[in-house]
Design a protein around this motif. Structure first.
Motif, short mmCIF file in Angstrom:
data_model
loop_
_atom_site.label_atom_id
_atom_site.label_comp_id
_atom_site.label_asym_id
_atom_site.label_seq_id
_atom_site.Cartn_x
_atom_site.Cartn_y
_atom_site.Cartn_z
N LEU A 131 0.76 -1.02 -0.37
CA LEU A 131 0.14 0.24 -0.06
C LEU A 131 0.99 1.13 -0.24
CD1 LEU A 131 -2.76 -0.96 2.45
CD2 LEU A 131 -3.00 -0.67 -0.05
N ALA A 132 2.49 1.05 0.98
CA ALA A 132 2.84 3.02 0.57
C ALA A 132 3.75 2.26 -0.44
CB ALA A 132 3.83 1.93 2.50
N LEU A 133 4.25 1.91 -0.82
CA LEU A 133 5.22 1.97 -2.85
C LEU A 133 4.08 1.87 -3.97
CD1 LEU A 133 7.84 -0.42 -1.35
CD2 LEU A 133 7.62 2.36 -1.35
N GLN A 134 3.42 1.12 -4.43
CA GLN A 134 2.31 0.61 -5.13
C GLN A 134 1.44 1.71 -5.23
OE1 GLN A 134 2.81 -0.60 -7.54
NE2 GLN A 134 1.50 -2.03 -8.45
N VAL A 135 0.27 1.61 -3.88
CA VAL A 135 -0.72 2.24 -4.06
C VAL A 135 -0.55 4.00 -4.19
CG1 VAL A 135 -2.87 3.05 -3.10
CG2 VAL A 135 -1.76 0.04 -3.69
N SER A 136 0.52 3.93 -3.14
CA SER A 136 0.23 5.98 -2.36
C SER A 136 1.38 6.17 -3.16
CB SER A 136 0.27 5.89 -1.35
OG SER A 136 1.61 5.35 -0.81
N GLY A 137 3.02 5.40 -3.97
CA GLY A 137 3.48 5.56 -4.97
C GLY A 137 4.65 6.67 -3.74
N GLY A 138 4.40 5.53 -2.36
CA GLY A 138 5.35 6.30 -1.60
C GLY A 138 5.57 7.75 -0.63
N ASN A 139 4.30 8.66 -1.45
CA ASN A 139 4.29 9.22 -1.30
C ASN A 139 3.37 9.85 0.37
OD1 ASN A 139 3.50 11.04 -3.27
ND2 ASN A 139 1.51 10.75 -4.01
N MET A 140 4.42 10.82 1.05
CA MET A 140 4.16 10.70 2.38
C MET A 140 3.80 12.45 3.03
SD MET A 140 5.30 8.34 4.49
CE MET A 140 5.97 6.72 4.42
N ARG A 182 -9.64 4.50 2.35
CA ARG A 182 -9.79 5.68 3.45
C ARG A 182 -12.07 4.38 4.24
NH1 ARG A 182 -11.00 11.29 1.57
NH2 ARG A 182 -8.07 11.52 0.53
N GLU A 183 -12.54 4.42 3.58
CA GLU A 183 -13.05 3.82 3.89
C GLU A 183 -13.77 2.30 3.89
OE1 GLU A 183 -15.85 5.54 6.05
OE2 GLU A 183 -14.78 7.53 5.58
N TYR A 234 -3.65 3.93 -14.45
CA TYR A 234 -4.80 3.42 -13.07
C TYR A 234 -3.68 3.42 -11.70
CZ TYR A 234 -7.20 0.17 -10.50
OH TYR A 234 -8.14 -0.47 -9.35
N TRP A 235 -2.67 3.24 -11.99
CA TRP A 235 -1.75 3.18 -11.28
C TRP A 235 -1.04 4.24 -11.30
CZ3 TRP A 235 -2.24 -0.82 -7.76
CH2 TRP A 235 -2.38 -1.76 -8.19
N GLY A 236 -0.65 5.33 -12.38
CA GLY A 236 -0.51 6.37 -11.88
C GLY A 236 -1.16 7.67 -11.31
N ASN A 237 -2.50 7.54 -11.40
CA ASN A 237 -3.19 8.30 -10.55
C ASN A 237 -3.59 7.67 -9.44
OD1 ASN A 237 -4.92 10.04 -12.56
ND2 ASN A 237 -6.13 8.84 -13.58
N MET A 238 -3.61 6.98 -9.10
CA MET A 238 -3.86 6.48 -8.10
C MET A 238 -2.30 6.88 -7.01
SD MET A 238 -4.29 2.02 -7.01
CE MET A 238 -4.68 2.26 -8.19
N GLN A 239 -1.24 6.13 -7.34
CA GLN A 239 -0.08 7.02 -7.13
C GLN A 239 -0.32 8.25 -6.45
OE1 GLN A 239 3.24 5.06 -8.95
NE2 GLN A 239 2.23 3.25 -8.19
N GLN A 240 -0.96 9.39 -7.47
CA GLN A 240 -0.81 11.30 -7.92
C GLN A 240 -1.56 11.33 -6.31
OE1 GLN A 240 -1.49 13.42 -10.71
NE2 GLN A 240 0.62 13.20 -11.30
N VAL A 277 -3.63 9.05 -3.22
CA VAL A 277 -3.17 8.67 -2.45
C VAL A 277 -2.34 8.80 -0.95
CG1 VAL A 277 -3.04 6.61 -1.06
CG2 VAL A 277 -4.06 6.67 -2.90
N ASP A 278 -2.58 9.64 -0.20
CA ASP A 278 -0.90 9.76 0.65
C ASP A 278 -0.62 8.46 1.57
OD1 ASP A 278 0.39 12.57 1.17
OD2 ASP A 278 0.61 11.30 2.71
N PHE A 279 0.42 8.53 1.76
CA PHE A 279 0.77 7.03 2.89
C PHE A 279 0.10 7.44 3.94
CE2 PHE A 279 2.73 4.27 5.99
CZ PHE A 279 2.45 3.45 5.29
N ASN A 280 0.37 8.93 4.81
CA ASN A 280 -0.24 9.37 5.96
C ASN A 280 -1.43 9.63 6.58
OD1 ASN A 280 2.50 8.51 6.68
ND2 ASN A 280 3.12 11.30 7.25
N GLU A 281 -1.88 10.31 5.02
CA GLU A 281 -3.38 11.11 5.03
C GLU A 281 -4.24 9.63 4.69
OE1 GLU A 281 -4.01 14.26 3.19
OE2 GLU A 281 -3.00 15.39 4.62
N ASP A 282 -4.05 9.14 3.75
CA ASP A 282 -4.95 7.68 3.19
C ASP A 282 -4.65 6.80 4.38
OD1 ASP A 282 -6.60 9.59 1.99
OD2 ASP A 282 -4.95 9.90 0.80
N VAL A 283 -3.32 6.00 3.63
CA VAL A 283 -3.59 4.57 4.22
C VAL A 283 -3.02 4.47 5.62
CG1 VAL A 283 -1.76 2.74 3.88
CG2 VAL A 283 -2.48 4.45 2.50
#
Lengths: 153, 260
Positions: free
Chosen positions: A24-33, B95-96, B183-189, B191-197
């Motif tokens: 989830l950290a790498l693939q889904v959020s792209g390391g966005n922190m 998130r949900e 699909y992955w690119g838009n998602m990575q832009q 989703v924020d690890f701290n805020e969402d995951v």
């Protein structure tokens, strides 16, 4: 034997769970922190900041260099005062730079674009950008256009 | 009239006493000196609570992700922006949906089993005999089950999110032909690890706490008859579900509500 299998399956579940978190950290959020990296604050005065809100991007040459923190009214000039934080690595924005409110696509979100000027002195924390271009408000544009059409008759 | 008000007051007092008892039980169960000998019991419970819930989680995650992919595609392609389907699937899940659905399944799958098990132990006087031996049933029975819930639900939620996102990928990319890179690119832009995951994980922890607490207390305090156990099991599922949905709104309001 049975106990070993139980421990193995529990261990596998935990590994799978942690691996999923890493994925989830790498693939889904792209390391966005949302790192609390070093920032410095500047502001800009706009005649009209319609549609701009906190967390809007601040870009320079199309690259994101910071984000909007707050939008308020400056009590002296009665203009919209936009506070932004800029990544401290970007410490070469000259003081005669201009800021404009742009739109991503026709109906997209508003963001701020900085155009760098020519001066050698650079903006530091607390500085205000004076040279600004306001948000494009579609209704004003249309009414202006209609007015022009009426004049040409 | 006065009787009615008195009944109301009595009802409130009983509830308060119950909440107090539940809190005491929880405090006694949580603050246990961890011993090496209690590790196998935790293992056993992690297996029952976590591993055995894995299959239902995987299957539901896959289907929920696929439905999100399908619905997102139909909705977004009307605006010509079906590339954003990855972002929609990921944000909705992380998130949900993952914390909430996984927690609801967990309450139904693991919480009810915990209540029934402990209720039956009480009905067959196993808890009482443990006390006779000088073994505190809170340490022996309740604590490992509580911690097993707290450990396994967040892990299950992480797996749930990931499987759901791949389910969305399966439908949107492999079947409906959205470009995999967008699909992955838009998602990575988006989703924020701290805020969402991480916020999703915090939700999972809160839900795990609520479910384990409710399930264990209901089992521990049930009327030790067959009707009593069945009523307690029902209460576990009903109370857990309501608590999950209620707390989800509060947590969402706290985490994502104050943006504007």
């Amino acid at each position: 034997m049975n106990k070993r299998w139980l421990e193995l399956s529990v261990g596998l579940m935990m590994v799978a769970g942690l691996a999923a978190l890493v994925a989830l950290a790498l693939q889904v959020s792209g390391g966005n922190m949302s790192r609390n990296a070093e920032h410095y604050a500047i502001s800009a005065l706009f005649e009209n900041a319609a549609g701009l809100g906190p967390k809007a991007k601040v870009t320079m040459a199309g690259v994101i260099v910071g984000e909007v923190v707050a939008v308020g009214i400056d009590p002296h000039t009665l203009m919209a005062e936009v506070h932004m934080k800029i990544n401290s690595q970007v410490n070469y924005i000259s003081i005669d730079s201009s800021a404009s409110i742009l739109t991503a696509g026709l109906l997209g979100e508003k963001y701020i674009g900085l155009t760098v000027g020519a001066e050698d002195d650079v903006l530091v924390a607390g500085d205000v950008i004076e040279d600004t271009q306001s948000a494009l408000v579609l209704e004003e544009l249309i009414s202006q256009f209609l007015l022009n059409v009426g004049d040409n008759k | 009239m006065i009787n009615l008000i008195a009944d109301l007051g009595a009802g409130l007092l009983t509830r308060l006493v119950q909440i107090g008892q539940a809190l005491l039980m929880l405090l006694q169960a949580i603050f246990v000196q961890p011993k090496a000998s209690s590790l196998p019991r935790l293992m056993q419970q992690l297996f029952v609570v976590g591993v055995q819930s894995l299959i239902i989680m995987l299957v539901s995650a896959l289907f929920i992700g696929m439905v999100l992919g399908l619905q997102g595609y139909t909705l977004l392609s009307a605006y010509g922006s079906e590339q954003a389907v990855g972002q929609m699937v990921a944000l909705t899940l992380v998130r949900e949906l993952s914390p909430v659905v996984a927690a609801l399944l967990f309450a139904g799958r693991a919480g009810s089993a915990l209540t029934a098990e402990i209720g039956l132990m009480k009905a067959t006087e196993q808890l009482a005999s443990l006390e006779m031996f000088g073994i505190d049933p809170l340490h022996r029975i309740v604590a490992p089950r509580f911690w097993a819930g707290m450990i396994s639900l967040p892990l299950l939620v992480a797996i749930f999110s990931l499987v759901g996102i791949y389910g969305g990928h399966l439908v949107a990319v492999d079947w409906l032909g959205v470009y995999s890179g967008s699909y992955w690119g838009n998602m990575q832009q988006a989703v924020d690890f701290n805020e969402d995951v991480l916020n999703g994980m915090i939700k999972a922890l809160v839900f795990a706490f609520l479910i384990s607490w409710i399930a264990l207390y209901q089992g521990y305090s049930c009327v030790p008859t067959s009707q009593g156990i069945s009523a307690a099991t029902t209460r576990t599922v009903v109370y857990s579900s309501l608590a999950i949905l209620g707390f989800d709104f509060i947590l969402t309001a706290l985490m994502f509500g104050g943006a504007v």
